[in-house]
Design a protein around this motif. Sequence first.
Motif, PDB file in Angstrom:
ATOM      1  N   LYS A 196       0.834  -1.213   0.000  1.00 37.45           N
ATOM      2  CA  LYS A 196       0.000   0.000   0.000  1.00 37.45           C
ATOM      3  C   LYS A 196       0.868   1.261   0.000  1.00 37.45           C
ATOM      4  O   LYS A 196       0.618   2.195  -0.757  1.00 37.45           O
ATOM      5  CB  LYS A 196      -0.930  -0.009   1.209  1.00 37.45           C
ATOM      6  CG  LYS A 196      -1.846   1.183   1.230  1.00 37.45           C
ATOM      7  CD  LYS A 196      -3.059   0.892   2.049  1.00 37.45           C
ATOM      8  CE  LYS A 196      -3.862   2.131   2.278  1.00 37.45           C
ATOM      9  NZ  LYS A 196      -4.780   2.467   1.255  1.00 37.45           N
ATOM     10  N   GLU A 240      -7.510  -6.233  -2.195  1.00 38.97           N
ATOM     11  CA  GLU A 240      -8.690  -6.620  -1.408  1.00 38.97           C
ATOM     12  C   GLU A 240      -8.638  -8.106  -1.048  1.00 38.97           C
ATOM     13  O   GLU A 240      -8.961  -8.489   0.079  1.00 38.97           O
ATOM     14  CB  GLU A 240      -9.971  -6.288  -2.172  1.00 38.97           C
ATOM     15  CG  GLU A 240     -10.226  -4.789  -2.268  1.00 38.97           C
ATOM     16  CD  GLU A 240     -11.435  -4.444  -3.130  1.00 38.97           C
ATOM     17  OE1 GLU A 240     -12.249  -5.342  -3.439  1.00 38.97           O
ATOM     18  OE2 GLU A 240     -11.552  -3.261  -3.496  1.00 38.97           O
ATOM     19  N   LEU A 276       0.012  -1.602  -5.163  1.00 44.13           N
ATOM     20  CA  LEU A 276      -1.381  -2.050  -5.245  1.00 44.13           C
ATOM     21  C   LEU A 276      -2.259  -1.023  -4.541  1.00 44.13           C
ATOM     22  O   LEU A 276      -2.225  -0.891  -3.327  1.00 44.13           O
ATOM     23  CB  LEU A 276      -1.563  -3.414  -4.567  1.00 44.13           C
ATOM     24  CG  LEU A 276      -0.975  -4.626  -5.271  1.00 44.13           C
ATOM     25  CD1 LEU A 276      -1.148  -5.872  -4.419  1.00 44.13           C
ATOM     26  CD2 LEU A 276      -1.625  -4.837  -6.634  1.00 44.13           C
ATOM     27  N   PRO A 277      -3.043  -0.264  -5.307  1.00 42.67           N
ATOM     28  CA  PRO A 277      -3.964   0.683  -4.679  1.00 42.67           C
ATOM     29  C   PRO A 277      -5.012  -0.075  -3.863  1.00 42.67           C
ATOM     30  O   PRO A 277      -5.271  -1.252  -4.097  1.00 42.67           O
ATOM     31  CB  PRO A 277      -4.618   1.395  -5.856  1.00 42.67           C
ATOM     32  CG  PRO A 277      -3.930   0.941  -7.076  1.00 42.67           C
ATOM     33  CD  PRO A 277      -3.101  -0.241  -6.750  1.00 42.67           C
ATOM     34  N   GLN A 278      -5.593   0.614  -2.908  1.00 46.58           N
ATOM     35  CA  GLN A 278      -6.542  -0.028  -1.999  1.00 46.58           C
ATOM     36  C   GLN A 278      -7.735  -0.631  -2.742  1.00 46.58           C
ATOM     37  O   GLN A 278      -8.265  -1.649  -2.343  1.00 46.58           O
ATOM     38  CB  GLN A 278      -7.034   0.958  -0.949  1.00 46.58           C
ATOM     39  CG  GLN A 278      -7.881   0.283   0.108  1.00 46.58           C
ATOM     40  CD  GLN A 278      -8.018   1.123   1.353  1.00 46.58           C
ATOM     41  OE1 GLN A 278      -7.332   2.111   1.514  1.00 46.58           O
ATOM     42  NE2 GLN A 278      -8.908   0.725   2.222  1.00 46.58           N
ATOM     43  N   ASP A 279      -8.160  -0.005  -3.842  1.00 46.76           N
ATOM     44  CA  ASP A 279      -9.324  -0.519  -4.557  1.00 46.76           C
ATOM     45  C   ASP A 279      -8.971  -1.613  -5.560  1.00 46.76           C
ATOM     46  O   ASP A 279      -9.839  -2.158  -6.226  1.00 46.76           O
ATOM     47  CB  ASP A 279     -10.072   0.618  -5.256  1.00 46.76           C
ATOM     48  CG  ASP A 279      -9.193   1.364  -6.259  1.00 46.76           C
ATOM     49  OD1 ASP A 279      -7.953   1.156  -6.246  1.00 46.76           O
ATOM     50  OD2 ASP A 279      -9.747   2.151  -7.040  1.00 46.76           O
ATOM     51  N   ASP A 280      -7.699  -2.010  -5.624  1.00 43.16           N
ATOM     52  CA  ASP A 280      -7.267  -3.094  -6.506  1.00 43.16           C
ATOM     53  C   ASP A 280      -7.807  -4.419  -5.970  1.00 43.16           C
ATOM     54  O   ASP A 280      -7.678  -4.712  -4.785  1.00 43.16           O
ATOM     55  CB  ASP A 280      -5.733  -3.124  -6.555  1.00 43.16           C
ATOM     56  CG  ASP A 280      -5.214  -4.093  -7.610  1.00 43.16           C
ATOM     57  OD1 ASP A 280      -5.585  -5.277  -7.553  1.00 43.16           O
ATOM     58  OD2 ASP A 280      -4.429  -3.661  -8.462  1.00 43.16           O
TER      59      ASP A 280
END
Length: 121
Positions: free
Chosen positions: A49, A62, A54-58
């Motif tokens: 992060k 998740e 890897l963005p949080q909404d990836d």
Amino acid sequence: MSIKLDEVADDIYSKVKDSLESDWNTLSTFHRSQGKKLARQAALLAQLKLSGELPQDDPIFETLNEQFEDAARNFTQAVSNLTILTLQNAWNTIVNTLWGAVNELLSGAGLGLLPIPKLGD
């Protein structure tokens, strides 16, 4: 014939102490091993992060986060279960020692034995 209270008390103390030490060693070994694995997983998630890899909404992030939550939940449940088993072992040790002393007297007097209670009775 009588119950030697100090001997029974000392016997309970030493048996419970031995049981708790053994169970604590098992719990401690498991706790350390799994704790290190969870810490590594947490560090990996934080690194992914913070680095922006890897963005949080990836969806991959998740999925990794859900796996981490599951691992933490499973770890907590396992520690809880091991703790319950430790307490049950202590109960069994105490009850078996006490009822053993009483039943030894009853048997020596030719009387029937008292049934050993089960945890939760």
